[in-house]
Design a protein around this motif. Structure first.
Motif, PDB file in Angstrom:
ATOM      1  N   ALA A  19     -31.566 -34.578 -25.858  1.00 45.21           N
ATOM      2  CA  ALA A  19     -30.947 -33.825 -26.952  1.00 45.21           C
ATOM      3  C   ALA A  19     -30.400 -32.515 -26.402  1.00 45.21           C
ATOM      4  CB  ALA A  19     -31.976 -33.546 -28.047  1.00 45.21           C
ATOM      5  N   GLY A  20     -29.265 -32.106 -26.897  1.00 45.51           N
ATOM      6  CA  GLY A  20     -28.671 -30.868 -26.419  1.00 45.51           C
ATOM      7  C   GLY A  20     -27.610 -30.361 -27.372  1.00 45.51           C
ATOM      8  N   TYR A  21     -26.974 -29.295 -26.973  1.00 48.72           N
ATOM      9  CA  TYR A  21     -25.924 -28.702 -27.787  1.00 48.72           C
ATOM     10  C   TYR A  21     -24.828 -28.160 -26.874  1.00 48.72           C
ATOM     11  CZ  TYR A  21     -28.518 -24.482 -26.557  1.00 48.72           C
ATOM     12  OH  TYR A  21     -29.162 -23.488 -25.866  1.00 48.72           O
ATOM     13  N   MET A  22     -23.639 -27.983 -27.440  1.00 49.74           N
ATOM     14  CA  MET A  22     -22.489 -27.526 -26.674  1.00 49.74           C
ATOM     15  C   MET A  22     -22.456 -26.001 -26.651  1.00 49.74           C
ATOM     16  SD  MET A  22     -21.318 -30.375 -25.757  1.00 49.74           S
ATOM     17  CE  MET A  22     -19.705 -30.122 -25.046  1.00 49.74           C
ATOM     18  N   THR A  23     -22.089 -25.441 -25.492  1.00 45.80           N
ATOM     19  CA  THR A  23     -21.928 -24.002 -25.347  1.00 45.80           C
ATOM     20  C   THR A  23     -20.566 -23.719 -24.730  1.00 45.80           C
ATOM     21  OG1 THR A  23     -22.925 -23.927 -23.140  1.00 45.80           O
ATOM     22  CG2 THR A  23     -24.397 -23.627 -25.018  1.00 45.80           C
ATOM     23  N   GLU A  24     -20.021 -22.569 -25.042  1.00 48.81           N
ATOM     24  CA  GLU A  24     -18.723 -22.181 -24.516  1.00 48.81           C
ATOM     25  C   GLU A  24     -18.840 -21.736 -23.068  1.00 48.81           C
ATOM     26  OE1 GLU A  24     -17.138 -19.137 -27.032  1.00 48.81           O
ATOM     27  OE2 GLU A  24     -16.765 -20.521 -28.675  1.00 48.81           O
ATOM     28  N   THR A  25     -17.739 -21.845 -22.345  1.00 52.08           N
ATOM     29  CA  THR A  25     -17.629 -21.284 -21.003  1.00 52.08           C
ATOM     30  C   THR A  25     -16.497 -20.270 -21.052  1.00 52.08           C
ATOM     31  OG1 THR A  25     -16.000 -22.870 -20.189  1.00 52.08           O
ATOM     32  CG2 THR A  25     -18.319 -23.512 -20.006  1.00 52.08           C
ATOM     33  N   ASP A  26     -16.183 -19.668 -19.924  1.00 48.49           N
ATOM     34  CA  ASP A  26     -15.088 -18.707 -19.918  1.00 48.49           C
ATOM     35  C   ASP A  26     -13.718 -19.387 -19.872  1.00 48.49           C
ATOM     36  OD1 ASP A  26     -15.197 -19.574 -17.315  1.00 48.49           O
ATOM     37  OD2 ASP A  26     -15.083 -17.591 -16.407  1.00 48.49           O
ATOM     38  N   ASN A  27     -13.703 -20.709 -19.795  1.00 47.86           N
ATOM     39  CA  ASN A  27     -12.460 -21.483 -19.852  1.00 47.86           C
ATOM     40  C   ASN A  27     -12.400 -22.143 -21.220  1.00 47.86           C
ATOM     41  OD1 ASN A  27     -10.558 -23.653 -19.683  1.00 47.86           O
ATOM     42  ND2 ASN A  27     -10.640 -23.469 -17.463  1.00 47.86           N
ATOM     43  N   LYS A  28     -11.369 -21.842 -21.998  1.00 49.04           N
ATOM     44  CA  LYS A  28     -11.292 -22.342 -23.378  1.00 49.04           C
ATOM     45  C   LYS A  28     -11.217 -23.864 -23.460  1.00 49.04           C
ATOM     46  CE  LYS A  28      -6.295 -22.075 -23.707  1.00 49.04           C
ATOM     47  NZ  LYS A  28      -5.155 -21.572 -24.418  1.00 49.04           N
ATOM     48  N   ILE A  56     -13.110 -25.946 -21.570  1.00 49.72           N
ATOM     49  CA  ILE A  56     -14.350 -26.548 -21.081  1.00 49.72           C
ATOM     50  C   ILE A  56     -15.542 -26.090 -21.919  1.00 49.72           C
ATOM     51  CG2 ILE A  56     -15.901 -26.788 -19.110  1.00 49.72           C
ATOM     52  CD1 ILE A  56     -13.515 -26.108 -17.317  1.00 49.72           C
ATOM     53  N   MET A  57     -16.358 -27.067 -22.308  1.00 47.70           N
ATOM     54  CA  MET A  57     -17.625 -26.795 -22.995  1.00 47.70           C
ATOM     55  C   MET A  57     -18.738 -27.439 -22.179  1.00 47.70           C
ATOM     56  SD  MET A  57     -16.985 -25.206 -25.950  1.00 47.70           S
ATOM     57  CE  MET A  57     -18.282 -25.598 -27.100  1.00 47.70           C
ATOM     58  N   GLU A  58     -19.898 -26.787 -22.112  1.00 50.05           N
ATOM     59  CA  GLU A  58     -21.050 -27.365 -21.437  1.00 50.05           C
ATOM     60  C   GLU A  58     -22.046 -27.869 -22.466  1.00 50.05           C
ATOM     61  OE1 GLU A  58     -21.496 -25.028 -17.250  1.00 50.05           O
ATOM     62  OE2 GLU A  58     -22.502 -24.160 -18.980  1.00 50.05           O
ATOM     63  N   ARG A  59     -22.700 -28.971 -22.143  1.00 50.86           N
ATOM     64  CA  ARG A  59     -23.787 -29.483 -22.970  1.00 50.86           C
ATOM     65  C   ARG A  59     -25.074 -29.091 -22.268  1.00 50.86           C
ATOM     66  NH1 ARG A  59     -24.234 -32.041 -26.810  1.00 50.86           N
ATOM     67  NH2 ARG A  59     -24.561 -34.030 -27.666  1.00 50.86           N
ATOM     68  N   GLY A  92     -31.881 -24.860 -21.442  1.00 51.11           N
ATOM     69  CA  GLY A  92     -30.682 -24.262 -20.876  1.00 51.11           C
ATOM     70  C   GLY A  92     -30.120 -24.985 -19.668  1.00 51.11           C
ATOM     71  N   ASN A  93     -30.685 -26.153 -19.336  1.00 49.54           N
ATOM     72  CA  ASN A  93     -30.180 -26.948 -18.221  1.00 49.54           C
ATOM     73  C   ASN A  93     -28.900 -27.672 -18.627  1.00 49.54           C
ATOM     74  OD1 ASN A  93     -32.516 -26.460 -16.517  1.00 49.54           O
ATOM     75  ND2 ASN A  93     -33.618 -27.794 -17.931  1.00 49.54           N
ATOM     76  N   VAL A  94     -27.899 -27.676 -17.762  1.00 50.07           N
ATOM     77  CA  VAL A  94     -26.651 -28.372 -18.050  1.00 50.07           C
ATOM     78  C   VAL A  94     -26.903 -29.870 -17.970  1.00 50.07           C
ATOM     79  CG1 VAL A  94     -24.276 -28.762 -17.321  1.00 50.07           C
ATOM     80  CG2 VAL A  94     -25.252 -26.471 -17.171  1.00 50.07           C
ATOM     81  N   ILE A  95     -26.589 -30.584 -19.059  1.00 48.14           N
ATOM     82  CA  ILE A  95     -26.775 -32.034 -19.099  1.00 48.14           C
ATOM     83  C   ILE A  95     -25.449 -32.764 -19.319  1.00 48.14           C
ATOM     84  CG2 ILE A  95     -29.203 -31.932 -19.765  1.00 48.14           C
ATOM     85  CD1 ILE A  95     -28.318 -32.421 -22.676  1.00 48.14           C
ATOM     86  N   GLY A  96     -24.354 -32.015 -19.290  1.00 47.15           N
ATOM     87  CA  GLY A  96     -23.039 -32.622 -19.419  1.00 47.15           C
ATOM     88  C   GLY A  96     -21.982 -31.565 -19.665  1.00 47.15           C
ATOM     89  N   PHE A  97     -20.749 -32.029 -19.772  1.00 52.70           N
ATOM     90  CA  PHE A  97     -19.654 -31.120 -20.085  1.00 52.70           C
ATOM     91  C   PHE A  97     -18.497 -31.900 -20.689  1.00 52.70           C
ATOM     92  CE2 PHE A  97     -18.883 -32.501 -15.758  1.00 52.70           C
ATOM     93  CZ  PHE A  97     -17.523 -32.744 -15.723  1.00 52.70           C
TER      94      PHE A  97
END
Length: 69
Positions: free
Chosen positions: A24-33, A35-38, A43-48
């Motif tokens: 289970a996870g959630y999307m977070t913003e990056t500094d590139n409009k 790209i989103m990280e999951r 707080g571990n990156v599990i996708g993008f």
């Protein structure tokens, strides 16, 4: 140890998603409009995901940094 990575590309939406884990996870913003990280609850990156894939420059690498929460 092998790991399954799921990759999905929707050409109509011009959207790419890469998933490293089914956790289970959630999307977070990056500094590139585009790209989103999951990330998981720790707080571990599990996708993008990448929006507007076909419009991105093929001459430069696609770079994003995660913004601090």
């Amino acid at each position: 140890m092998s790991q399954t990575i799921k990759i999905h590309f929707d050409p109509e939406a011009d959207f790419l998603e890469v998933i490293f884990s089914d956790k289970a996870g959630y999307m977070t913003e990056t500094d590139n409009k585009n790209i989103m990280e999951r990330v998981d609850q720790e707080g571990n990156v599990i996708g993008f995901s990448v929006m507007n894939v076909c419009q991105l420059s093929q001459q430069q690498p696609l770079i994003a940094q995660k913004e601090a929460a």
